[in-house]
Design an enzyme around this catalytic site. Sequence first.
Site, short mmCIF file in Angstrom:
data_model
loop_
_atom_site.label_atom_id
_atom_site.label_comp_id
_atom_site.label_asym_id
_atom_site.label_seq_id
_atom_site.Cartn_x
_atom_site.Cartn_y
_atom_site.Cartn_z
N TYR A 281 -1.74 -0.66 10.65
CA TYR A 281 -1.92 -1.04 9.24
C TYR A 281 -0.64 -0.78 8.46
CZ TYR A 281 -3.83 -1.05 4.46
OH TYR A 281 -4.06 -1.32 3.13
N SER B 23 0.85 -1.19 0.00
CA SER B 23 0.00 0.00 0.00
C SER B 23 0.88 1.23 0.00
CB SER B 23 -0.85 0.00 1.28
OG SER B 23 -1.54 1.22 1.43
P1 NDP Z 1 -11.65 -5.32 -0.40
O1 NDP Z 1 -12.15 -5.20 0.99
O2 NDP Z 1 -12.58 -5.04 -1.52
O3 NDP Z 1 -11.01 -6.75 -0.62
C1 NDP Z 1 -10.31 -7.44 0.37
C2 NDP Z 1 -10.29 -8.89 0.01
O4 NDP Z 1 -9.54 -9.60 1.01
C3 NDP Z 1 -11.68 -9.51 -0.04
O5 NDP Z 1 -11.77 -10.32 -1.18
C4 NDP Z 1 -11.72 -10.38 1.21
O6 NDP Z 1 -12.50 -11.54 0.94
C5 NDP Z 1 -10.27 -10.75 1.38
N1 NDP Z 1 -9.94 -11.18 2.73
C6 NDP Z 1 -10.00 -10.47 3.87
N2 NDP Z 1 -9.66 -11.24 4.92
C7 NDP Z 1 -9.39 -12.48 4.41
C8 NDP Z 1 -9.00 -13.71 4.98
N3 NDP Z 1 -8.83 -13.86 6.30
N4 NDP Z 1 -8.83 -14.77 4.16
C9 NDP Z 1 -9.02 -14.64 2.82
N5 NDP Z 1 -9.38 -13.50 2.23
C10 NDP Z 1 -9.56 -12.44 3.02
O7 NDP Z 1 -10.38 -4.35 -0.47
P2 NDP Z 1 -9.27 -4.09 -1.59
O8 NDP Z 1 -9.59 -4.77 -2.84
O9 NDP Z 1 -9.06 -2.63 -1.60
O10 NDP Z 1 -8.01 -4.75 -0.88
C11 NDP Z 1 -7.09 -5.61 -1.55
C12 NDP Z 1 -5.68 -5.30 -1.07
O11 NDP Z 1 -5.31 -3.99 -1.49
C13 NDP Z 1 -5.52 -5.33 0.44
O12 NDP Z 1 -4.31 -5.98 0.78
C14 NDP Z 1 -5.42 -3.86 0.81
O13 NDP Z 1 -4.70 -3.65 1.99
C15 NDP Z 1 -4.70 -3.31 -0.41
N6 NDP Z 1 -4.85 -1.88 -0.62
C16 NDP Z 1 -6.05 -1.29 -0.89
C17 NDP Z 1 -6.15 0.07 -1.05
C18 NDP Z 1 -7.45 0.77 -1.29
O14 NDP Z 1 -7.48 2.03 -1.29
N7 NDP Z 1 -8.54 0.06 -1.52
C19 NDP Z 1 -4.97 0.94 -0.98
C20 NDP Z 1 -3.75 0.23 -0.71
C21 NDP Z 1 -3.71 -1.12 -0.56
P3 NDP Z 1 -13.45 -12.33 1.98
O15 NDP Z 1 -14.00 -11.32 2.94
O16 NDP Z 1 -14.47 -12.95 1.09
O17 NDP Z 1 -12.56 -13.33 2.62
#
Ligand code: NDP
Length: 247
Positions: A155, A142
Amino acid sequence: MSNIQNKVVIITGASSGIGEATAKELASKGAKLVLAARREERLKKLQEVIQNSGGQAIFKVTDVASHGQMEELAEYALKEFGKIDVMVNNAGVMPLSPVHQKKINEWDTMIDVNIKGVLYGIAAVIPSMRERKEGHIINVSSIAGHLVFPASAVYSGTKFAVRSITEGLRIEEASNNIRTTIISPGTITTELLEAISDPELKSAIVEDCKSNGIEPASIARAIGFAIEQPSDVAINEMIVRPTIQEL
Ligand code: NDP
């Protein structure tokens, strides 16, 4: 022919946001996808969307915080497709809060998902990649892995960790022809902010995201770009921000 064609790609966190967009982007370029997350209905729906557009995808309900489940995920990919070319460790959570609020459970979850989940993902795929002397591990950090903001101490700690783990892996595995990529997104419009439990903090960040955020497809394209390079070229690190984002 795209260098993504026929590559077997595991994507964690594929049920929404960046993971889902990445799955669609790579499927359109001919990858064979193994989708992982906890929400089965979302994975099933995404699989259908991909298959209906002529793409290939299977899925496995997986909690990245479970070492056993991550090993099973890699075994499933090997059983179904015979190899793993790319692992995208994308799953992550961001329940921001100031340290003095002592949200210990949220700290634990961030450490379990954002750090241990990435480590377990690496552990699950590295033996078969070393054996083939080929592979690519892409870890989603990130902008918070480069900078610390108010309420982002924990975080950011997890996302700094993703970068240092990935750089260490790069050094260790370069001679095994295994590529590593760190992707550091800026503000992207996804469900990530839903986990912020402080209502005031959440509404401020949601507002900022609404006015400044860019689509998850922008990160998907960056991931596709890293994968499609010839195998002797490694895109080791990328920051992808909205143009108007200052920090
Ligand atoms: P979302 O919340 O849309 O997606 C997060 C995903 O992670 C979901 O598919 C969720 O699926 C999965 N997840 C969470 N916990 C678990 C777990 N224990 N096991 C398996 N899967 C898990 O957010 P983003 O798409 O934004 O996030 C994706 C990545 O991008 C993350 O690492 C985030 O930190 C990073 N990021 C995002 C930014 C933003 O502005 N959006 C900026 C910088 C980085 P489910 O709940 O079905 O398990």
